[in-house]
Design an enzyme around this catalytic site. Structure first.
Site, PDB file in Angstrom:
ATOM      1  N   ARG A 185     -94.795 -40.186  44.128  1.00 34.03           N
ATOM      2  CA  ARG A 185     -94.644 -39.110  45.407  1.00 34.03           C
ATOM      3  C   ARG A 185     -96.109 -38.963  45.813  1.00 34.03           C
ATOM      4  NH1 ARG A 185     -94.990 -37.524  49.728  1.00 34.03           N
ATOM      5  NH2 ARG A 185     -93.469 -36.068  50.831  1.00 34.03           N
ATOM      6  N   HIS A 216     -73.315 -12.256  47.858  1.00 28.86           N
ATOM      7  CA  HIS A 216     -74.733 -11.902  47.679  1.00 28.86           C
ATOM      8  C   HIS A 216     -75.251 -11.101  48.828  1.00 28.86           C
ATOM      9  CE1 HIS A 216     -74.770 -14.782  44.608  1.00 28.86           C
ATOM     10  NE2 HIS A 216     -74.151 -15.636  45.279  1.00 28.86           N
ATOM     11  N   GLU A 254     -91.954 -25.521  47.986  1.00 26.04           N
ATOM     12  CA  GLU A 254     -91.081 -26.529  47.336  1.00 26.04           C
ATOM     13  C   GLU A 254     -90.718 -25.906  46.063  1.00 26.04           C
ATOM     14  OE1 GLU A 254     -92.579 -30.510  47.402  1.00 26.04           O
ATOM     15  OE2 GLU A 254     -92.254 -30.762  45.494  1.00 26.04           O
ATOM     16  N   GLU A 257     -88.546 -33.759  54.669  1.00 27.74           N
ATOM     17  CA  GLU A 257     -89.328 -34.495  53.664  1.00 27.74           C
ATOM     18  C   GLU A 257     -90.068 -35.528  54.139  1.00 27.74           C
ATOM     19  OE1 GLU A 257     -90.254 -34.219  50.739  1.00 27.74           O
ATOM     20  OE2 GLU A 257     -90.748 -35.985  50.013  1.00 27.74           O
ATOM     21  N   HIS A 295     -99.973 -31.374  46.596  1.00 27.87           N
ATOM     22  CA  HIS A 295     -99.375 -31.689  45.115  1.00 27.87           C
ATOM     23  C   HIS A 295     -98.956 -32.918  45.190  1.00 27.87           C
ATOM     24  CE1 HIS A 295     -95.967 -30.116  48.005  1.00 27.87           C
ATOM     25  NE2 HIS A 295     -95.365 -30.956  47.374  1.00 27.87           N
ATOM     26  N   HIS A 345     -97.077 -29.382  52.709  1.00 27.90           N
ATOM     27  CA  HIS A 345     -96.337 -29.136  53.963  1.00 27.90           C
ATOM     28  C   HIS A 345     -96.083 -27.600  54.141  1.00 27.90           C
ATOM     29  CE1 HIS A 345     -93.613 -28.920  50.422  1.00 27.90           C
ATOM     30  NE2 HIS A 345     -93.914 -30.426  49.975  1.00 27.90           N
ATOM     31  N   HIS A 361     -99.569 -34.967  48.857  1.00 25.15           N
ATOM     32  CA  HIS A 361     -99.152 -34.579  50.367  1.00 25.15           C
ATOM     33  C   HIS A 361     -99.113 -33.004  50.376  1.00 25.15           C
ATOM     34  CE1 HIS A 361     -95.439 -34.392  48.181  1.00 25.15           C
ATOM     35  NE2 HIS A 361     -94.953 -33.322  49.026  1.00 25.15           N
TER      36      HIS A 361
HETATM   37 MN    MN Z   1     -93.656 -31.838  48.417  1.00 28.14          MN
HETATM   38 MN    MN Z   2     -72.643 -16.949  44.812  1.00 25.80          MN
END
Ligand code: MN
Ligand code: MN
Length: 368
Positions: free
Chosen positions: A78, A262, A87, A149, A126, A83, A81
């Site tokens: 990959r 949550h 990530e 992506e 990365h 962004h 790159h």
């Molecule tokens: Mn990435």
């Molecule tokens: Mn949960």
């Protein structure tokens, strides 16, 4: 009398989703969809690997996180790159070598295997490369539901769109040095197998990033519950991961991740193994039950009540991810146990003796 379904039907899908056609009688109201299978996502096939994603475009409820499922061959890369979103990743199969360099020129080169995590902060460049014998497959999660992506800053793309004399001046070399650089992005491509890790780490004498970008989640001892286990990775034990908190949950056959919610963030789920069902309670008498299989993505908005029940005969394993620096949940059992008993009894018309016999703290995962 319940009506039959005599018209056209997608039998395989209906068979996997019994709660859709015949929901529990307690379901009510029109909750938006909160399941999206990676199996329904377009797959970008390249020489060296593939990638498919679930973003808000296809899955509107998922505001806080976008996910990618990626496979790389042994040596498959990959591309280098960066962004805007951070990530977070969980290695599902095999092993990879990951690299990054931070804003102070500190480097990071490490190998990750099944059960390991990584986290690259916003804007940090990365790469990922599959190792032997069979490359790797992993889940990526980004802290922005709209992120694609397929729209990242790639080293080949930038250099292809920079005048060659500028490249030459930048690096202090002849213009013709760059005659052979790719005219288009590579994104994923077949590369050479990397050599020993130590050699890659020692190539320059730059320092290593102070907070590791890697964390071995499954190497941590889990919280043991009666019906399964929970492992948590957030900024308290994986300090660099300041925008994604995660829980890896295992529910034994017949068991159930208890009723909870949550308080701090929406929950983005990735189902790794087994099957189950989840009912999401949205308040206002709204509740909807959905069945899940391995490879599906689930989503529960912040504060919405839910449980996850293992409906299969094998261990259910799934990830709960949150766009937050920390993991938090509120348990219905814990709440009831620690509220004056008489008060709870008056609400639910339950005998106080019954209440005293219920679990007196968080259950996490209830047994079958
Ligand atoms: Mn990435
Ligand atoms: Mn949960």
């Amino acid at each position: 009398m319940r009506a039959s379904n005599s018209g056209p039907k997608n039998l395989p899908l209906q068979g996997r989703s019994p709660s859709a056609f015949a929901p529990p009688k307690t379901d009510h109201g029109d909750l938006p969809g909160f399941k999206y299978p990676f199996a329904a996502a377009h797959n970008r096939q390249e020489d060296g690997g593939w990638a498919r994603q679930v973003t808000q475009k296809d899955f509107p409820i998922a505001e806080s996180i976008a996910g990618v499922n990626m496979r790389l061959t042994a040596g498959g890369i990959r591309e280098l790159h960066w962004h805007l979103p951070a990530e977070w990743s969980y290695m599902l199969y095999g092993a990879a070598r990951i690299t990054a360099v931070d804003q102070d020129g500190r480097k990071f080169v490490a190998d990750v295997k099944e059960g390991d995590l990584w986290y690259f902060p916003s804007g940090i460049p990365h790469s990922i490369q599959g190792l032997g014998p069979d490359g790797c497959e992993f889940l990526l999660a980004f802290d922005d539901g709209q992120f694609s992506e397929f729209d990242t800053f790639l080293i080949t793309d930038w250099m292809a769109h920079t005048p060659k004399d500028v490249l030459a001046k930048n690096f202090g070399v002849m213009t013709r040095t760059f005659d052979a650089i790719p005219k288009n992005e590579l994104y994923i491509f077949q590369g050479r197998m990397p050599g020993p890790l130590a050699a890659d780490q020692l190539q320059t004498d730059a320092r290593t990033v102070p907070q590791p970008f890697k964390f071995s989640l499954t190497a941590q001892p889990p919280k043991q519950a009666r019906g399964g286990t929970v492992r948590i990775a957030d900024s308290r034990n994986f300090p660099i991961s300041s925008t994604i908190a995660a829980a890896l949950v295992e529910v034994e056959a017949g068991g159930m991740r208890e009723l909870h919610w949550h308080p701090n963030a929406d929950e983005w789920q990735y189902w790794i193994a087994g099957k189950g069902r989840m009912t999401v309670f949205a308040g206002g008498a709204r509740a909807r039950t959905v069945d899940f299989d391995a490879g599906d993505v689930g989503y529960v908005p912040r504060a919405f009540g839910h449980y996850v029940e293992n409906t299969g005969d094998t261990t259910l394993r799934f990830l709960e991810l949150f766009n937050s620096s920390y993991y938090a949940d509120v348990s219905l059992a814990d709440w009831m146990a620690n509220t004056p008993r008489e008060l709870v009894a008056d609400h639910l018309r339950l005998d106080e003796k019954i209440l005293a016999s219920l679990p007196q703290r968080k259950v996490l995962v209830a047994p079958g």
